[in-house]
Design an enzyme around this catalytic site. Structure first.
Site, PDB file in Angstrom:
ATOM      1  N   LYS A   1       3.879 -11.321  21.743  1.00  0.00           N
ATOM      2  CA  LYS A   1       4.682 -12.547  21.785  1.00  0.00           C
ATOM      3  C   LYS A   1       4.780 -13.067  23.219  1.00  0.00           C
ATOM      4  O   LYS A   1       4.697 -14.269  23.462  1.00  0.00           O
ATOM      5  CB  LYS A   1       6.079 -12.294  21.188  1.00  0.00           C
TER       6      LYS A   1
ATOM      7  N   GLN B   1      13.742  -8.374  17.683  1.00  0.00           N
ATOM      8  CA  GLN B   1      12.719  -7.680  16.901  1.00  0.00           C
ATOM      9  C   GLN B   1      13.357  -6.706  15.908  1.00  0.00           C
ATOM     10  O   GLN B   1      14.203  -5.893  16.276  1.00  0.00           O
ATOM     11  CB  GLN B   1      11.773  -6.934  17.860  1.00  0.00           C
TER      12      GLN B   1
ATOM     13  N   ASP C   1      13.204 -17.326  14.174  1.00  0.00           N
ATOM     14  CA  ASP C   1      12.748 -16.527  13.024  1.00  0.00           C
ATOM     15  C   ASP C   1      13.159 -17.187  11.707  1.00  0.00           C
ATOM     16  O   ASP C   1      12.637 -16.843  10.646  1.00  0.00           O
ATOM     17  CB  ASP C   1      13.431 -15.148  13.044  1.00  0.00           C
TER      18      ASP C   1
HETATM   19  N1  GUN Z   1       9.738  -7.413  12.421  1.00  0.00           N
HETATM   20  C1  GUN Z   1       8.663  -7.578  11.604  1.00  0.00           C
HETATM   21  N2  GUN Z   1       8.418  -8.888  11.415  1.00  0.00           N
HETATM   22  C2  GUN Z   1       9.350  -9.559  12.122  1.00  0.00           C
HETATM   23  C3  GUN Z   1       9.605 -10.940  12.343  1.00  0.00           C
HETATM   24  O1  GUN Z   1       8.938 -11.836  11.823  1.00  0.00           O
HETATM   25  N3  GUN Z   1      10.659 -11.220  13.150  1.00  0.00           N
HETATM   26  C4  GUN Z   1      11.431 -10.252  13.715  1.00  0.00           C
HETATM   27  N4  GUN Z   1      12.446 -10.632  14.478  1.00  0.00           N
HETATM   28  N5  GUN Z   1      11.217  -8.975  13.538  1.00  0.00           N
HETATM   29  C5  GUN Z   1      10.183  -8.630  12.757  1.00  0.00           C
END
Ligand code: GUN
Length: 284
Positions: free
Chosen positions: A53, A97, A120
């Site tokens: 990211k 995350q 998200d």
């Molecule tokens: N963990 C696995 N996929 C995601 C996601 O799309 N967003 C977040 N914040 N955590 C994750």
């Protein structure tokens, strides 16, 4: 033989578009999109996702703010950091995350993120807005999947769509997005009586359960569009999806590979959501 849906290529084109729009935004308003990513603990997979990211942010010309916290961080400390980021004018998107360590309540943390910075789209306000079709952000993985489906030229309208998996992150919002495009949607899960029959009826099949090669060729309709969200290891430790790619690709019309299908789209859509958040901020 199915045509491959090249997620890597489509994601690269979305990211390039986002980069150009971010340049334009900076020129017109002085605003540079900023994404804050929080990681609690040292889960190896999460560390890789967070690293990817950051790299994507830098390539898009965004500011990236990484907050790597020890596994022992208390819920209160995490909530205090989020409160600070909610107020920070250089931060337009906040992503915490998941999964979080067991002593931290995910719902409380998600609800603490300002809905206008919730890139998200996990906050209950954003989830509700998606439900009624009036939203600023779509959750990254389902939004990326819709882009992949659009790239095939196959229209969702009137099609039988089966989503296998009902997670809040993928399955449930995926069903809603397919419904918004007038698909007739079935959502399957571990209590579904005849999974094979439900899958066989699908013109568009989305597998998002996290079980290696669960979807076999006998479960797929000839000519179906097959989207594989899984990221698993097979018996030899090789990366594989929820779909038995080798055999299903002989029956499907379009299919996503793993890796190189859905995965790259998730980050591309996160960049798009962060740009959207920055644009909304710039208008204030
Ligand atoms: N963990 C696995 N996929 C995601 C996601 O799309 N967003 C977040 N914040 N955590 C994750």
């Amino acid at each position: 033989m199915a045509e491959l849906i090249n997620g890597k290529e489509i994601a690269a084109s979305v990211r390039e578009q986002v980069r150009l729009e971010a340049l334009e935004l900076k020129k017109n308003t002085g605003v540079v999109p900023g994404l804050a990513v929080i990681l609690v603990g040292d889960d190896p997979a999460s560390k890789i996702y967070v690293g990817n990211k950051k790299k994507a942010c830098l390539e898009a010309g965004f500011n990236s703010f990484e907050h790597i916290l020890p596994a022992e961080t208390s819920q209160q400390e995490l909530l205090e950091l989020i409160a600070k980021l909610n107020e920070d004018k250089s931060v337009h998107g906040i992503l915490c995350q998941l999964p979080l360590p067991k002593h931290i309540d995910e719902r409380t943390v998600i609800a603490a993120i300002s809905p206008s910075k919730d890139v998200d789209a996990f906050h209950p306000i954003n989830v509700g807005k998606i439900m009624i079709g009036d939203y600023d952000f779509l959750p990254c993985t389902p939004a990326g999947i819709m882009e992949l489906i659009h790239s095939t030229g196959v229209s969702v309208s009137g099609k039988k769509c089966t989503v296998v998996g009902r997670s809040n992150i993928v399955g449930k919002p995926m069903a809603m997005l397919l419904l918004h495009e007038n698909g007739t949607v079935t959502v399957c899960h571990s209590k579904t009586k005849d999974l094979a029959a439900e899958c066989r009826g699908a013109d568009i099949l989305v597998a998002a359960v996290g079980k290696a090669k669960l979807i076999t060729a006998d479960m797929v309709k000839e000519g179906a569009v097959v989207i594989d969200v899984g990221m698993n290891r097979d018996e030899n430790g090789k990366l594989c999806g929820d779909v038995d790619f080798e055999n299903v690709s002989k029956k499907a019309s379009y299919i996503t590979p793993v890796p190189g299908g859905v995965g790259p789209m998730t980050i591309a859509m996160l960049m798009r959501n962060t740009l959207t958040a920055a644009k909304l901020f710039a208008k204030l």
